[in-house]
Enzyme design. Structure first.
Site, short mmCIF file in Angstrom:
data_model
loop_
_atom_site.label_atom_id
_atom_site.label_comp_id
_atom_site.label_asym_id
_atom_site.label_seq_id
_atom_site.Cartn_x
_atom_site.Cartn_y
_atom_site.Cartn_z
N TYR A 68 41.64 52.46 41.29
CA TYR A 68 40.81 51.90 41.28
C TYR A 68 40.73 50.97 42.26
CZ TYR A 68 36.16 49.10 40.75
OH TYR A 68 35.09 48.28 40.89
N LYS A 81 42.76 38.63 40.58
CA LYS A 81 42.26 37.11 39.43
C LYS A 81 43.17 36.73 39.15
CE LYS A 81 39.11 39.42 37.85
NZ LYS A 81 38.47 40.50 38.65
N ASP A 111 47.61 47.63 46.74
CA ASP A 111 47.24 47.88 45.95
C ASP A 111 47.44 46.25 44.39
OD1 ASP A 111 44.68 46.34 44.04
OD2 ASP A 111 43.41 48.08 44.40
#
Length: 437
Positions: free
Chosen positions: A152, A275, A247
């Site tokens: 994802y 984050k 990623d």
């Protein structure tokens, strides 16, 4: 029973809060997995966190292995990070003009992540991956992206093709609402299947702009790369003139100080971060080789902008957190991995004792628990896990005061402030939970 462990959950306030939320938001939540649809029951509503603990509005205390889905590597409400955010907020929330905090943060990220020479701050992991793909297409002049089943990379249109995590949890089609033409620009291969990627390049190599991969998959549970897989992707992309994008929204500063690329000694062309670089504040980043990043506006024609990008609150929190990680060094990651491995070992041993198929992995500050006769190396194996058993296990652990991910297709996370005391409580909770399975 350890002090603070909750055996019978009180959930009256959470139940009432959820009923109200259901009338106001889709599914009563602002992010799908929070709705507990994969495990059933009513989601608990957080009141506050402190260190490794999360407290709900009914007064229940949990040892937290969600850690806000990864970024809280210093736990909840760390005093130094709270102080940095408070001081920054007192000077102004956002300015829309440059601040020195942005430069300090960029300098620190570049010094810690091996592949990044130039970095651009954004506001989320989705924004980071979306922007990195646009940049890759512009740099190569090619339209097609290769991604892996179960990985994802955020909810940008071209990436919602055979995604994992929440999409897999809810059994949604590949991506309703995404134009067919957009979906056709994304090719997929099984994770850890280098031969499948070679076949895609043999058939479409001249059209492939980039391969994007979670170097340690975290959205089909925690799945490790097979030896040679990442290095093979590096060699393939170089041979065909495509870019390799890591990623590291989940793995960056999670599996090692320099991310998975440092741990596995493979350097991508572009890296995306999330984050964790803001200690949980809304922030993301993408960066890489200078010649590629020079295409981004205003230096080049690839447009990307954001009013809150590099805002002082996120930069102050992130700089403080990353500075603390740099000071702690490799010893912190080694300690978190020992903790995670101890959890995995206890989980697997209890499964064997009960005759329940179990498998698990731990890497840095991440871990995965599967009800499956392992190993789990790809999305197909992850989907074959016993999700009903996981749902029973999840609620048993919640009743024991341990908060895990409300989906077997999600990774678990440790923090720097989880100690031997929390480990002992968690192992004892595992024993009691398995006794009821």
């Amino acid at each position: 029973m350890g002090e603070g462990i909750v055996m019978a959950l009180k959930q009256a306030r959470s139940q009432k809060a959820y009923e109200k939320a259901l009338s106001l938001m889709p599914g009563g939540v602002n992010s799908p997995v929070r709705a507990f649809r994969a495990v059933g029951g009513t989601p608990f509503f957080a009141d506050h966190g402190e260190g490794p603990y999360l407290y709900d509005i009914d007064g229940n205390r949990y040892i937290d292995y969600l850690m806000s889905w990864g970024p809280l590597i210093w736990g909840h409400a760390h005093p130094e990070i709270v102080r940095a955010v408070t001081e920054a907020a007192a000077r102004g929330m956002s300015f829309g003009v440059p601040t020195e905090w942005e430069t300090r943060m960029a300098e620190l990220v570049i010094s810690l992540v091996p592949s990044i020479e130039v970095v651009r701050m954004v506001n989320s992991g989705t924004e980071a991956t979306m922007s990195a793909l646009r940049l890759a297409r512009a740099y190569t002049g090619r339209p097609v992206i290769v991604k892996f089943e179960g990985c994802y990379h955020g909810h940008a249109d071209s990436l919602l093709v055979k995604a994992g995590s929440g999409v897999a949890t809810f059994g949604l089609p590949d991506s309703p609402g995404v134009p067919e033409a957009t979906a056709k620009t994304t090719l997929t291969a099984p994770y850890n299947d280098l031969a499948a990627v070679e076949s895609l390049f043999a058939a479409h190599g001249e059209r492939i702009a980039a391969v994007i991969v979670e170097p340690v998959a975290g959205n089909m549970g925690c799945v490790l790369p097979e030896p040679g897989f990442l290095a093979g992707l590096r060699a393939l992309t170089e041979r065909y003139g495509a870019l390799l994008i890591f990623d590291e929204v989940m793995t960056g500063f999670r599996v090692a100080l320099g991310g998975a690329q440092a741990r596995f000694s493979v350097r991508p062309d572009l890296t995306t971060l999330g984050k964790v670089i803001g200690a949980g504040m809304p922030v993301g980043a993408y960066g890489g080789r200078r010649e590629i990043m020079s295409l981004i506006a205003p230096d080049g024609p690839v447009y990307q902008a954001g009013t809150l990008s590099g805002n002082p609150l996120a930069m102050a929190a992130g700089w403080t957190s990353l500075s603390m990680l740099a000071a702690a060094g490799d010893a912190l990651y080694e300690r978190m991995e020992r903790y995670g491995q101890a959890l995995v070992d206890a989980f697997v041993a209890l499964g064997r004792r009960k005759g329940i198929p179990t498998f698990g992995v731990a890497v840095g500050g991440m871990f995965g628990l599967f009800f499956h006769e392992g190993p789990v190396t790809d999305y197909a194996a992850a989907k074959a896990c016993d999700t009903r058993m996981y749902a029973r296990f999840f609620h048993a652990m919640l009743e024991e005061g341990v908060a895990l991910a409300p989906s077997q297709l999600e990774a678990g996370f440790l923090s720097a402030v989880h100690t031997e005391a929390e480990l002992a409580e968690t192992v004892a909770a595992l024993e009691r939970a398995f006794a009821r399975l």
